[in-house]
Every structure is written in C-alpha cells, then in structure tokens.
Design an enzyme around this catalytic site. Structure first.
Site, PDB file in Angstrom:
ATOM      1  N   THR A 156     -12.118   9.068  -0.278  1.00 25.72           N
ATOM      2  CA  THR A 156     -13.328   9.486  -0.980  1.00 25.72           C
ATOM      3  C   THR A 156     -14.132  10.491  -0.166  1.00 25.72           C
ATOM      4  O   THR A 156     -14.837  11.327  -0.711  1.00 25.72           O
ATOM      5  CB  THR A 156     -14.174   8.235  -1.309  1.00 25.72           C
ATOM      6  OG1 THR A 156     -13.421   7.440  -2.210  1.00 25.72           O
ATOM      7  CG2 THR A 156     -15.497   8.578  -1.946  1.00 25.72           C
TER       8      THR A 156
ATOM      9  N   TYR B 227     -14.225  10.005 -10.020  1.00 27.15           N
ATOM     10  CA  TYR B 227     -13.949  11.138  -9.126  1.00 27.15           C
ATOM     11  C   TYR B 227     -12.499  11.049  -8.701  1.00 27.15           C
ATOM     12  O   TYR B 227     -11.826  10.049  -8.926  1.00 27.15           O
ATOM     13  CB  TYR B 227     -14.875  11.109  -7.902  1.00 27.15           C
ATOM     14  CG  TYR B 227     -14.611   9.931  -6.987  1.00 27.15           C
ATOM     15  CD1 TYR B 227     -15.176   8.691  -7.240  1.00 27.15           C
ATOM     16  CD2 TYR B 227     -13.752  10.062  -5.896  1.00 27.15           C
ATOM     17  CE1 TYR B 227     -14.917   7.598  -6.428  1.00 27.15           C
ATOM     18  CE2 TYR B 227     -13.486   8.970  -5.078  1.00 27.15           C
ATOM     19  CZ  TYR B 227     -14.068   7.751  -5.350  1.00 27.15           C
ATOM     20  OH  TYR B 227     -13.792   6.682  -4.553  1.00 27.15           O
TER      21      TYR B 227
ATOM     22  N   THR C 117     -11.430   4.281   2.147  1.00 26.26           N
ATOM     23  CA  THR C 117     -11.928   2.977   2.615  1.00 26.26           C
ATOM     24  C   THR C 117     -11.089   1.799   2.114  1.00 26.26           C
ATOM     25  O   THR C 117     -11.128   0.728   2.710  1.00 26.26           O
ATOM     26  CB  THR C 117     -13.396   2.761   2.185  1.00 26.26           C
ATOM     27  OG1 THR C 117     -13.462   2.807   0.764  1.00 26.26           O
ATOM     28  CG2 THR C 117     -14.302   3.818   2.787  1.00 26.26           C
ATOM     29  N   ASP C 118     -10.324   2.011   1.020  1.00 24.89           N
ATOM     30  CA  ASP C 118      -9.618   0.862   0.414  1.00 24.89           C
ATOM     31  C   ASP C 118      -8.680   0.175   1.403  1.00 24.89           C
ATOM     32  O   ASP C 118      -8.623  -1.049   1.459  1.00 24.89           O
ATOM     33  CB  ASP C 118      -8.794   1.318  -0.808  1.00 24.89           C
ATOM     34  CG  ASP C 118      -9.662   1.656  -2.007  1.00 24.89           C
ATOM     35  OD1 ASP C 118     -10.890   1.472  -1.934  1.00 24.89           O
ATOM     36  OD2 ASP C 118      -9.100   2.099  -3.029  1.00 24.89           O
TER      37      ASP C 118
ATOM     38  N   LYS D  27     -13.352  -4.811   4.332  1.00 22.50           N
ATOM     39  CA  LYS D  27     -14.134  -4.219   3.240  1.00 22.50           C
ATOM     40  C   LYS D  27     -14.631  -5.340   2.341  1.00 22.50           C
ATOM     41  O   LYS D  27     -13.847  -6.194   1.919  1.00 22.50           O
ATOM     42  CB  LYS D  27     -13.264  -3.225   2.453  1.00 22.50           C
ATOM     43  CG  LYS D  27     -14.043  -2.446   1.392  1.00 22.50           C
ATOM     44  CD  LYS D  27     -13.228  -1.332   0.739  1.00 22.50           C
ATOM     45  CE  LYS D  27     -14.099  -0.564  -0.246  1.00 22.50           C
ATOM     46  NZ  LYS D  27     -13.394   0.540  -0.909  1.00 22.50           N
TER      47      LYS D  27
ATOM     48  N   GLU E  57      -3.954 -29.279   6.812  1.00 26.62           N
ATOM     49  CA  GLU E  57      -3.495 -29.986   5.613  1.00 26.62           C
ATOM     50  C   GLU E  57      -2.008 -29.775   5.376  1.00 26.62           C
ATOM     51  O   GLU E  57      -1.401 -30.431   4.532  1.00 26.62           O
ATOM     52  CB  GLU E  57      -4.286 -29.504   4.392  1.00 26.62           C
ATOM     53  CG  GLU E  57      -5.723 -29.998   4.364  1.00 26.62           C
ATOM     54  CD  GLU E  57      -6.440 -29.549   3.118  1.00 26.62           C
ATOM     55  OE1 GLU E  57      -6.241 -30.134   2.049  1.00 26.62           O
ATOM     56  OE2 GLU E  57      -7.211 -28.566   3.209  1.00 26.62           O
TER      57      GLU E  57
HETATM   58  N1  ASP Z   1     -10.043   4.709  -3.311  1.00 26.63           N
HETATM   59  C1  ASP Z   1     -10.691   5.411  -2.235  1.00 26.63           C
HETATM   60  C2  ASP Z   1      -9.721   5.443  -1.060  1.00 26.63           C
HETATM   61  O1  ASP Z   1      -9.518   4.424  -0.460  1.00 26.63           O
HETATM   62  C3  ASP Z   1     -11.958   4.743  -1.880  1.00 26.63           C
HETATM   63  C4  ASP Z   1     -12.701   5.313  -0.683  1.00 26.63           C
HETATM   64  O2  ASP Z   1     -12.216   6.125   0.099  1.00 26.63           O
HETATM   65  O3  ASP Z   1     -13.864   4.898  -0.514  1.00 26.63           O
HETATM   66  O4  ASP Z   1      -9.191   6.474  -0.785  1.00 26.63           O
END
Ligand code: ASP
Length: 323
Positions: free
Chosen positions: A7, A20, A86-87, A159, A280
């Site tokens: 992103t 986007y 971020t994913d 995350k 367990e």
């Molecule tokens: N879907 C995006 C990615 O991981 C989300 C992000 O970068 O925040 O590339």
C-alpha cells in the site's frame, strides 16, 4: 531502500476512497515524496518486486535475503530499509530475521493508506525507517519493523487491525523502541536468536518444503490433515483454539501423520500468549511440537527453514524456544 510494493506504493483515483491498487509507485517516486529524507542518509533505491504483500512469495523473500546480505557485506552500506505491504509484513520480517547474516540495521516499513490518500502514512513511515536504518544504535537488534512511530521486533509484532494506521502491536514482549520524526529511542534487544546468531541460511536455496496451516474451529473436519499430506506437506501448523487445541478427531489424524514423519506444530489462533507442551494435549505421546510464542504464520516459516535439514522432533522443539 529495497522496494517490494504494498500500500505504501499504492494509488487510488481519489484521496478519500477505500478502493486502491497496491504496488503501483516506483521506489524513486516514493523516495522523492519524502521531504528531508536525503538529509538523513545517502539513500539509493532498488525495486525488488512491486506486489501487494498478499502476493508475496518465498522466491521474493529468498531474493531479498540474499540481496540484503550482499549489500550489508559492503562497508559503504550502513543499513537497509525494505518497503513492504502490511498484510504479510510480519512473515517477511521474521524470515529475514532468520536469514540475514549481519548486525547492521534491517528495517521493514509500509503504509496502511495508499500514496494518494488524504493523510497518507507512508512518507513519514519511510522517513522514520531510514532514520532507524541510518542509526548505529539500531544495530544488533534483529530485523525490525517501523510503523506509526513504533519500532517492533520481527519475533513479536503482529498485524491487529484491517485498516487502522495503528495496526501493528508487539503484545507479549513490547516494543524495541520508538521513532518520532527521525528521533529514536530504544528500550530493549530481542532475546531470541536472530540474524548473525541464526543458523539458517538461504544462500543456495531455491525452494522451501511445503508446510500448511490448518485453522482449528468447532467441529473441525479431521480429513484436512490427510488432504495436506496428500498434497505433499512435510509439516502442518495447527492454528489451534486456545492453548493450541484441536478436536479429538483432528488429534487422531494429526498423530497418525506425525507417526509417518510429518511434523505437526501446535500454534494458536488466539492473538497473544504461549502454546505450552502437554497441557490439554499429550505432546510427548502424539509426537507433536509446540510453537511457544510464534503465531501460525511465523511458526510455518521457522518450520520451512528447519526442514531444509533432517532434525529430530526434540531438536525441532528446541528451535521454537530458541528462535
Ligand atoms: N494488501 C496490502 C499489502 O499487504 C495492504 C498494505 O500494504 O497495507 O500489500
């Protein structure tokens, strides 16, 4: 700065729309969008990939690790920043934490809002990431992630929110430090083995063994285990309920697989806390391994690297305590 997409390099048709496309902007354009960045360091950009991190592959991760090792072996390079979606950022950060062979700073950063958004978070994240990578006090702290003014360790971060800029947390171990408009402060060093003390290397690796993650839930179908094994999985990570639990039928199938040499690791779908042996589930009897503090995605990465070599179950268990 090694760019991989995400992103932070995403664009939308307007500044306020939710939709986007990730991975559109080049590394040079990203650097040029950050005022003052060239005063922090002599930065050079390389485009390694340009994908949304949902499309991150182990081929790209291996290429990144080898490129970072080559760059950091050069005395003229003080640190590396990787821009990343971020994913799956926590997965690449943890992979690099195990395969980079240097004490020099390696910093991943990204953004929750695309480059064209109102209040895009990418430019300040990139500025802060370069400040950390250029800071000699950031050395010997393992691979870190800089997002939203916080410096996270690769082992601890996860995350936690689908859209908020405050998405990454380090719930068990806490932050490595903070960075505010380039001003750094550090609280701790990671106590798990990493980078130059890691035994793992992908210098001559082109592919990794298959390890699947199976998500436990009420009335989980036990035949998922056999399905993974039939598709060639050499390891299975259970994203277990609670303390790494699964129903009796799945325990039975998993222990049968473990008896034939498939490595079964119990992790948890719960966001925080350890998975401990023989609580367990009788791990000694079923020949299971527990992931300790690693979430399923990171437990999978450790197992994929560990399976490059023959190791006993006991040795594999010890890796989860060491890394
Ligand atoms: N879907 C995006 C990615 O991981 C989300 C992000 O970068 O925040 O590339």
């Amino acid at each position: 700065i090694l760019a991989t997409g995400g992103t932070i390099a995403g664009t939308a048709a307007s500044g306020t729309q939710a939709g986007y496309a990730s991975g559109q902007v080049s590394v040079e354009a990203m650097i040029d969008a950050v005022p003052g960045i060239r005063a922090l360091a002599d930065v050079r950009g390389e485009q390694v990939a340009n994908v949304g991190s949902q499309d991150m592959t182990f081929a790209i991760m291996i290429e990144l690790a080898n490129r970072i090792n080559a760059l950091l072996a050069d005395d003229a390079v003080n640190g590396v920043v990787v821009t990343h979606g971020t994913d799956t950022m926590e997965e690449t950060a943890y992979f690099l934490n195990l395969t980079v062979k240097s004490k020099k700073p390696v910093v991943l950063t990204g953004a929750m809002r695309p480059a064209t958004a109102v209040s895009a978070d990418g430019p300040l994240n990139l500025y802060n990431a370069v400040a950390v990578a250029a800071d000699s006090a950031a050395a010997d702290r393992g691979v870190v992630v800089v997002m939203n003014d916080w410096i996270h360790g690769a082992h601890s971060l996860t995350k936690t929110n689908t859209t908020s800029v405050e998405t990454f947390l380090s719930p068990i171990n806490g932050l490595i430090g903070t960075v505010n408009y380039g001003k750094t402060q550090y609280f701790r060093r990671p106590f798990r083995r990493n980078t130059d003390t890691s035994e793992f290397s992908v210098a001559s690796v082109t592919a990794l063994p298959r390890v699947d993650i199976l998500y436990a839930c009420a009335d989980m179908p036990a035949d998922l285990i056999a399905c993974s094994v039939s598709r060639g999985a050499r390891g299975i990570v259970i994203a277990g309920d609670g303390n790494g639990n699964m129903n009796a039928a799945t325990i039975e199938s998993a222990s049968r697989a473990a008896g034939t040499g498939i490595v079964v690791v119990r992790s948890s779908r719960v966001p925080t806390g350890r998975v401990s042996r023989n609580v367990e589930i009788d791990d000694d009897r079923f020949n299971f391994v527990v992931s300790d503090e690693l979430n399923p995605a990171k437990a999978r990465i450790l197992l994929m690297l560990a399976l490059l070599k023959d190791r006993s179950r006991e040795a594999l268990q010890q890796l989860y305590y060491a890394y």
